[in-house]
Design a protein around this motif. Structure first.
Motif, short mmCIF file in Angstrom:
data_model
loop_
_atom_site.label_atom_id
_atom_site.label_comp_id
_atom_site.label_asym_id
_atom_site.label_seq_id
_atom_site.Cartn_x
_atom_site.Cartn_y
_atom_site.Cartn_z
N GLY A 1 1.12 -1.44 0.10
CA GLY A 1 -0.29 -0.14 0.27
C GLY A 1 0.67 1.50 -0.34
N LYS A 2 2.16 1.00 1.46
CA LYS A 2 2.34 2.89 0.82
C LYS A 2 3.67 2.66 -0.32
CE LYS A 2 5.66 4.93 4.27
NZ LYS A 2 5.87 5.22 5.54
N PHE B 1 3.21 5.97 -7.44
CA PHE B 1 2.09 6.50 -7.76
C PHE B 1 2.33 7.97 -7.86
CE2 PHE B 1 -1.78 8.74 -8.20
CZ PHE B 1 -2.73 8.64 -9.44
N ILE B 2 2.52 8.41 -7.25
CA ILE B 2 3.10 9.83 -6.49
C ILE B 2 4.77 10.04 -7.24
CG2 ILE B 2 4.04 11.41 -5.23
CD1 ILE B 2 2.55 10.48 -3.81
N ILE B 3 5.40 9.19 -8.09
CA ILE B 3 6.75 9.50 -8.30
C ILE B 3 6.31 9.46 -10.00
CG2 ILE B 3 8.79 8.51 -9.05
CD1 ILE B 3 8.98 8.31 -6.24
N THR B 4 5.21 9.30 -10.16
CA THR B 4 5.25 8.41 -11.98
C THR B 4 3.56 9.43 -12.17
OG1 THR B 4 5.06 5.63 -11.66
CG2 THR B 4 3.83 6.75 -13.44
N PHE B 5 3.41 9.81 -11.43
CA PHE B 5 2.40 10.21 -11.89
C PHE B 5 2.59 12.49 -12.27
CE2 PHE B 5 -1.51 14.11 -10.79
CZ PHE B 5 -1.79 14.20 -11.24
N PHE B 6 3.48 12.49 -11.05
CA PHE B 6 4.07 13.97 -11.38
C PHE B 6 5.02 14.82 -12.28
CE2 PHE B 6 1.92 14.43 -6.95
CZ PHE B 6 1.32 15.88 -6.99
N SER B 7 5.66 13.13 -12.99
CA SER B 7 7.09 13.19 -13.70
C SER B 7 6.30 13.25 -14.57
CB SER B 7 7.69 11.49 -13.67
OG SER B 7 8.28 11.46 -11.63
N ILE B 8 5.45 12.10 -15.14
CA ILE B 8 4.72 12.53 -16.13
C ILE B 8 3.81 13.91 -16.29
CG2 ILE B 8 2.23 11.33 -17.26
CD1 ILE B 8 3.13 9.12 -16.96
N LEU B 9 2.97 13.85 -15.20
CA LEU B 9 2.58 15.72 -15.61
C LEU B 9 3.81 17.09 -16.04
CD1 LEU B 9 0.23 17.35 -15.08
CD2 LEU B 9 0.90 17.66 -13.00
N LEU B 10 4.75 16.73 -15.68
CA LEU B 10 5.70 17.61 -16.08
C LEU B 10 6.77 17.54 -17.24
CD1 LEU B 10 8.17 19.88 -14.72
CD2 LEU B 10 8.81 18.00 -14.15
N ILE C 1 17.59 6.90 -3.36
CA ILE C 1 16.27 7.23 -2.54
C ILE C 1 17.18 6.27 -1.78
CG2 ILE C 1 14.19 5.84 -1.38
CD1 ILE C 1 12.66 7.59 -4.55
N GLY C 2 16.93 4.99 -2.37
CA GLY C 2 18.71 3.91 -1.78
C GLY C 2 17.49 3.10 -0.73
N ASN C 3 17.79 2.98 0.51
CA ASN C 3 17.09 2.47 1.73
C ASN C 3 17.18 3.18 2.74
OD1 ASN C 3 16.22 0.09 2.79
ND2 ASN C 3 18.13 -0.45 3.96
N LYS C 4 16.39 4.35 2.35
CA LYS C 4 15.85 5.22 3.31
C LYS C 4 14.09 4.41 3.79
CE LYS C 4 17.64 9.15 1.63
NZ LYS C 4 17.08 10.68 0.68
N THR C 5 14.53 5.05 5.26
CA THR C 5 13.52 3.50 5.88
C THR C 5 11.99 4.70 5.01
OG1 THR C 5 14.13 3.32 7.09
CG2 THR C 5 12.06 3.82 7.85
N GLY C 6 10.50 3.99 4.61
CA GLY C 6 9.69 5.20 4.71
C GLY C 6 9.17 5.66 2.81
#
Length: 274
Positions: free
Chosen positions: A62-63, A69-78, A211-216
């Motif tokens: 879920g997370k 989705f956020i990364i894909t949406f705003f990248s495509i919008l840009l 991003i790597g292994n950043k928590t969350g």
């Protein structure tokens, strides 16, 4: 009639060959580790969603889905806004400079990411952009050349008289583009969305480097990678890998199925009308 049957047979074989990896993934997503090792191509003894449920929990589905989705949406919008507007400006200016800029965009498609990887990451790290926002900017930059190329070819076929009529009606520059020109670019826009969406959604290298292994803060591909590392201390956890990959690619497959009819048309519009 004979050649028609041969042609259909060849197309069926090619379709099965193309779909074979997906069918293999689907079948093994419902099997235990022992079943997969014993017979990877056999059907499951018992069809159960337990392995998919376990995999979704292991990759924080879920997370990770929300972040991807956020990364894909705003990248495509840009990408859509910048590339369409830039292509329109280059087509309408009709100067030597605009032609040179367009050739630079076209040539940029040939530059491999690996040659820019370390300098780019170094610059973004100094700017404090090794995060989700920086990742979106990177995707926007790397996808720009192909998107401009597609839009540029189709915009040449849009009559300038439509824009002149909009100016006479009192439209400013942005109103003229977004209310008159952009609605005509539907086919090309869908093509840009699907092609870039599949790339960004399934990408592993850029999220891993930024991003790597950043928590969350992990995309689906990163969660899949790190879940495999933590679960595969004594071998490959196939009953995790297959269902995790299966649920990861489902959203982009659904998007492709609904928009596939626009892809060929959009690419043809952008290529033929150069």
């Amino acid at each position: 009639m004979y050649w028609e049957a041969v042609r259909h047979l060849i197309l069926i074989i090619l379709a099965l060959y193309t779909l074979a990896p997906l069918l293999f993934l689907f079948v093994n997503a419902f099997k235990s580790n022992n079943e997969i090792i014993a017979s990877p191509v056999a059907l499951p003894e018992h069809w159960t969603l337990q392995y998919i449920k376990t995999a979704m929990e292991a990759i924080n589905f879920g997370k990770a889905l929300g972040l991807t989705f956020i990364i894909t949406f705003f990248s495509i919008l840009l990408l859509v806004i910048v590339s369409s507007f830039a292509a329109w400006a280059m087509v309408r200016s009709k100067t030597i400079l605009s032609n040179i800029v367009f050739l630079c965009f076209t040539a940029a498609m040939l530059v491999p990411f690996q040659s820019l990887m370390y300098p780019l990451l170094s610059v973004f790290e100094k700017m404090g952009l090794k995060n989700v926002q920086g990742l979106i900017l990177m995707y926007g930059g790397f996808g720009l050349s192909m998107s401009v190329f597609l839009y540029h070819g189709f915009i040449k076929s849009v009559p300038a008289s439509l824009e002149e009529a909009a100016v006479l009606d009192g439209a400013n520059l942005f109103q003229m583009f977004f209310k008159v020109v952009f609605p005509l670019l539907k086919g090309t826009t869908v093509t840009v969305i699907v092609l870039n969406g599949m790339w960004i959604w399934n990408d592993y290298l850029l999220p891993f480097l930024v991003i790597g292994n950043k928590t969350g803060s992990k995309t689906l591909t990163l969660e899949l990678y790190f879940a495999k590392l933590t679960s595969g201390q004594y071998g490959n956890p196939w009953e995790l890998i297959f269902p995790a990959v299966f649920v990861t690619i489902i959203p982009i497959i659904i998007l492709y199925i609904f928009l596939q009819k626009y892809i060929v048309a959009g690419v043809s519009e952008g290529a033929v009308k150069m």
